[in-house]
Design a protein around this motif. Structure first.
Motif, PDB file in Angstrom:
ATOM      1  N   ILE A  44       9.071 -15.673 -20.697  1.00  0.00           N
ATOM      2  CA  ILE A  44       8.805 -14.237 -20.789  1.00  0.00           C
ATOM      3  C   ILE A  44       8.814 -13.604 -19.400  1.00  0.00           C
ATOM      4  N   THR A  45       8.240 -14.293 -18.428  1.00  0.00           N
ATOM      5  CA  THR A  45       8.220 -13.790 -17.057  1.00  0.00           C
ATOM      6  C   THR A  45       9.633 -13.611 -16.526  1.00  0.00           C
ATOM      7  N   TYR A  46      10.468 -14.607 -16.699  1.00  0.00           N
ATOM      8  CA  TYR A  46      11.840 -14.514 -16.198  1.00  0.00           C
ATOM      9  C   TYR A  46      12.648 -13.454 -16.943  1.00  0.00           C
ATOM     10  N   VAL A  47      12.382 -13.261 -18.224  1.00  0.00           N
ATOM     11  CA  VAL A  47      13.082 -12.209 -18.975  1.00  0.00           C
ATOM     12  C   VAL A  47      12.693 -10.834 -18.442  1.00  0.00           C
ATOM     13  N   ILE A  48      11.403 -10.622 -18.185  1.00  0.00           N
ATOM     14  CA  ILE A  48      10.956  -9.334 -17.642  1.00  0.00           C
ATOM     15  C   ILE A  48      11.551  -9.100 -16.258  1.00  0.00           C
ATOM     16  N   VAL A  49      11.548 -10.130 -15.409  1.00  0.00           N
ATOM     17  CA  VAL A  49      12.124 -10.001 -14.067  1.00  0.00           C
ATOM     18  C   VAL A  49      13.626  -9.726 -14.164  1.00  0.00           C
ATOM     19  N   ALA A  50      14.315 -10.403 -15.079  1.00  0.00           N
ATOM     20  CA  ALA A  50      15.750 -10.160 -15.251  1.00  0.00           C
ATOM     21  C   ALA A  50      16.010  -8.720 -15.690  1.00  0.00           C
ATOM     22  N   PHE A  51      15.179  -8.192 -16.588  1.00  0.00           N
ATOM     23  CA  PHE A  51      15.329  -6.803 -17.019  1.00  0.00           C
ATOM     24  C   PHE A  51      15.118  -5.841 -15.852  1.00  0.00           C
ATOM     25  N   ILE A  52      14.097  -6.094 -15.046  1.00  0.00           N
ATOM     26  CA  ILE A  52      13.802  -5.220 -13.906  1.00  0.00           C
ATOM     27  C   ILE A  52      14.957  -5.259 -12.900  1.00  0.00           C
ATOM     28  N   ILE A  53      15.463  -6.447 -12.606  1.00  0.00           N
ATOM     29  CA  ILE A  53      16.561  -6.578 -11.642  1.00  0.00           C
ATOM     30  C   ILE A  53      17.836  -5.944 -12.196  1.00  0.00           C
ATOM     31  N   LEU A  54      18.092  -6.118 -13.486  1.00  0.00           N
ATOM     32  CA  LEU A  54      19.253  -5.470 -14.103  1.00  0.00           C
ATOM     33  C   LEU A  54      19.142  -3.959 -13.984  1.00  0.00           C
ATOM     34  N   ASP A  55      17.949  -3.425 -14.180  1.00  0.00           N
ATOM     35  CA  ASP A  55      17.758  -1.986 -14.048  1.00  0.00           C
ATOM     36  C   ASP A  55      18.010  -1.514 -12.624  1.00  0.00           C
ATOM     37  N   VAL A  56      17.553  -2.286 -11.641  1.00  0.00           N
ATOM     38  CA  VAL A  56      17.798  -1.943 -10.241  1.00  0.00           C
ATOM     39  C   VAL A  56      19.298  -1.927  -9.965  1.00  0.00           C
ATOM     40  N   VAL A  57      20.008  -2.928 -10.475  1.00  0.00           N
ATOM     41  CA  VAL A  57      21.459  -2.992 -10.258  1.00  0.00           C
ATOM     42  C   VAL A  57      22.148  -1.800 -10.921  1.00  0.00           C
ATOM     43  N   LEU A  58      21.821  -1.522 -12.178  1.00  0.00           N
ATOM     44  CA  LEU A  58      22.476  -0.426 -12.885  1.00  0.00           C
ATOM     45  C   LEU A  58      22.168   0.927 -12.255  1.00  0.00           C
ATOM     46  N   TYR A  59      20.949   1.087 -11.750  1.00  0.00           N
ATOM     47  CA  TYR A  59      20.573   2.347 -11.127  1.00  0.00           C
ATOM     48  C   TYR A  59      21.387   2.618  -9.871  1.00  0.00           C
ATOM     49  N   ASN A  60      21.788   1.566  -9.169  1.00  0.00           N
ATOM     50  CA  ASN A  60      22.450   1.726  -7.870  1.00  0.00           C
ATOM     51  C   ASN A  60      23.953   1.891  -7.938  1.00  0.00           C
ATOM     52  N   ILE A  61      24.524   1.892  -9.123  1.00  0.00           N
ATOM     53  CA  ILE A  61      25.952   2.135  -9.237  1.00  0.00           C
ATOM     54  C   ILE A  61      26.171   3.643  -9.234  1.00  0.00           C
ATOM     55  N   LEU A  62      26.924   4.110  -8.267  1.00  0.00           N
ATOM     56  CA  LEU A  62      27.114   5.543  -8.072  1.00  0.00           C
ATOM     57  C   LEU A  62      28.179   6.082  -9.009  1.00  0.00           C
ATOM     58  N   HIS A  63      27.877   7.186  -9.640  1.00  0.00           N
ATOM     59  CA  HIS A  63      28.847   7.903 -10.457  1.00  0.00           C
ATOM     60  C   HIS A  63      28.996   9.297  -9.852  1.00  0.00           C
ATOM     61  N   LEU A  64      30.131   9.546  -9.262  1.00  0.00           N
ATOM     62  CA  LEU A  64      30.342  10.808  -8.558  1.00  0.00           C
ATOM     63  C   LEU A  64      30.192  12.018  -9.470  1.00  0.00           C
ATOM     64  N   ALA A  65      30.481  11.861 -10.745  1.00  0.00           N
ATOM     65  CA  ALA A  65      30.422  12.996 -11.662  1.00  0.00           C
ATOM     66  C   ALA A  65      29.010  13.556 -11.803  1.00  0.00           C
ATOM     67  N   ILE A  66      27.991  12.722 -11.629  1.00  0.00           N
ATOM     68  CA  ILE A  66      26.619  13.204 -11.805  1.00  0.00           C
ATOM     69  C   ILE A  66      25.860  13.290 -10.488  1.00  0.00           C
ATOM     70  N   THR A  67      26.552  13.117  -9.377  1.00  0.00           N
ATOM     71  CA  THR A  67      25.903  13.140  -8.077  1.00  0.00           C
ATOM     72  C   THR A  67      26.205  14.451  -7.383  1.00  0.00           C
ATOM     73  N   GLY A  68      25.172  15.103  -6.918  1.00  0.00           N
ATOM     74  CA  GLY A  68      25.328  16.386  -6.234  1.00  0.00           C
ATOM     75  C   GLY A  68      25.698  16.211  -4.779  1.00  0.00           C
ATOM     76  N   ILE A  69      25.918  17.308  -4.117  1.00  0.00           N
ATOM     77  CA  ILE A  69      26.360  17.296  -2.725  1.00  0.00           C
ATOM     78  C   ILE A  69      25.291  16.713  -1.798  1.00  0.00           C
ATOM     79  N   ASN A  70      24.011  16.917  -2.103  1.00  0.00           N
ATOM     80  CA  ASN A  70      22.952  16.385  -1.246  1.00  0.00           C
ATOM     81  C   ASN A  70      22.952  14.866  -1.231  1.00  0.00           C
ATOM     82  N   MET A  71      23.151  14.250  -2.389  1.00  0.00           N
ATOM     83  CA  MET A  71      23.136  12.803  -2.450  1.00  0.00           C
ATOM     84  C   MET A  71      24.391  12.198  -1.837  1.00  0.00           C
ATOM     85  N   THR A  72      25.534  12.847  -1.995  1.00  0.00           N
ATOM     86  CA  THR A  72      26.743  12.293  -1.384  1.00  0.00           C
ATOM     87  C   THR A  72      26.635  12.340   0.131  1.00  0.00           C
ATOM     88  N   ALA A  73      25.980  13.341   0.666  1.00  0.00           N
ATOM     89  CA  ALA A  73      25.776  13.394   2.114  1.00  0.00           C
ATOM     90  C   ALA A  73      24.847  12.272   2.561  1.00  0.00           C
TER      91      ALA A  73
END
Length: 193
Positions: A44-73
């Motif tokens: 259970i511990t490793y499953v929760i950690v895997a979910f958290i790490i997967l979320d960190v990875v997915l969050y960090n993939i940039l999609h230009l269509a939803i990113t404003g000018i402030n974040m691209t700078a």
């Protein structure tokens, strides 16, 4: 951001979720300790950690269509160094580099897979996930109890990572690659080792 599993909730709900998981683990730990129970807790511990790490990875993939000018700078300085090294320029000679020589370390990988905004942010996102995996495995070496190592990791991930990224108001995601993974990858590797 559709890739942000944790960020769709506000910090209060995330805190309640962490507290509930911690309480359930604590209550389960009070029951007699058997080998099967320890294995269940570890899984259970490793499953929760895997979910958290997967979320960190997915969050960090940039999609230009939803990113404003402030974040691209904000992330331009990271992406610029990688693209310039890929184009054949030398860091600190032909082009500026604000965050070290990480682009040289990533160059062989990008020569293999090619370069685009999506691929750069995917590689940085995976490095970010690996960084936090190293931190969790280092914590596991120090704290032998699965429950307590999970609690420490969840505190670290929330206060060091998510507290800076979960918007307090409707805002765009903050992929701040200058800290994660550029400044955290090697310290987390050293912590693990």
């Amino acid at each position: 951001n559709s890739n942000n599993l944790v960020g769709i909730f506000n910090p209060f709900l995330v805190f309640i979720g962490y507290a509930l998981i911690t309480y359930l683990f604590y209550r389960y730990n009070e029951i007699t300790g058997t080998i099967l129970k320890k294995k269940i807790i570890a899984v259970i511990t490793y499953v929760i950690v895997a979910f958290i790490i997967l979320d960190v990875v997915l969050y960090n993939i940039l999609h230009l269509a939803i990113t404003g000018i402030n974040m691209t700078a904000e992330i331009n300085s990271v992406l610029y160094s990688i693209t310039q090294v890929y184009a054949g320029k030398s860091l600190l000679v032909n082009t500026n580099c604000l965050y070290g020589l990480y682009a040289w370390l990533l160059l062989p990988l990008f020569k293999l897979i090619g370069i685009s905004t999506y691929k750069i942010t995917l590689v940085l996102a995976i490095l970010n996930g690996i960084s936090y995996l190293f931190l969790f495995l280092g914590i596991k070496r120090i704290i032998k109890k699965d429950i307590f190592s999970l609690i420490v990791f969840m505190c670290l991930i929330f206060w060091q990572y998510w507290s800076l990224r979960i918007p307090e108001e409707v805002a765009e995601p903050r992929q701040y690659y200058q800290y994660c993974p550029i400044r955290i990858f090697f310290p987390s590797l050293v912590f693990f080792l």
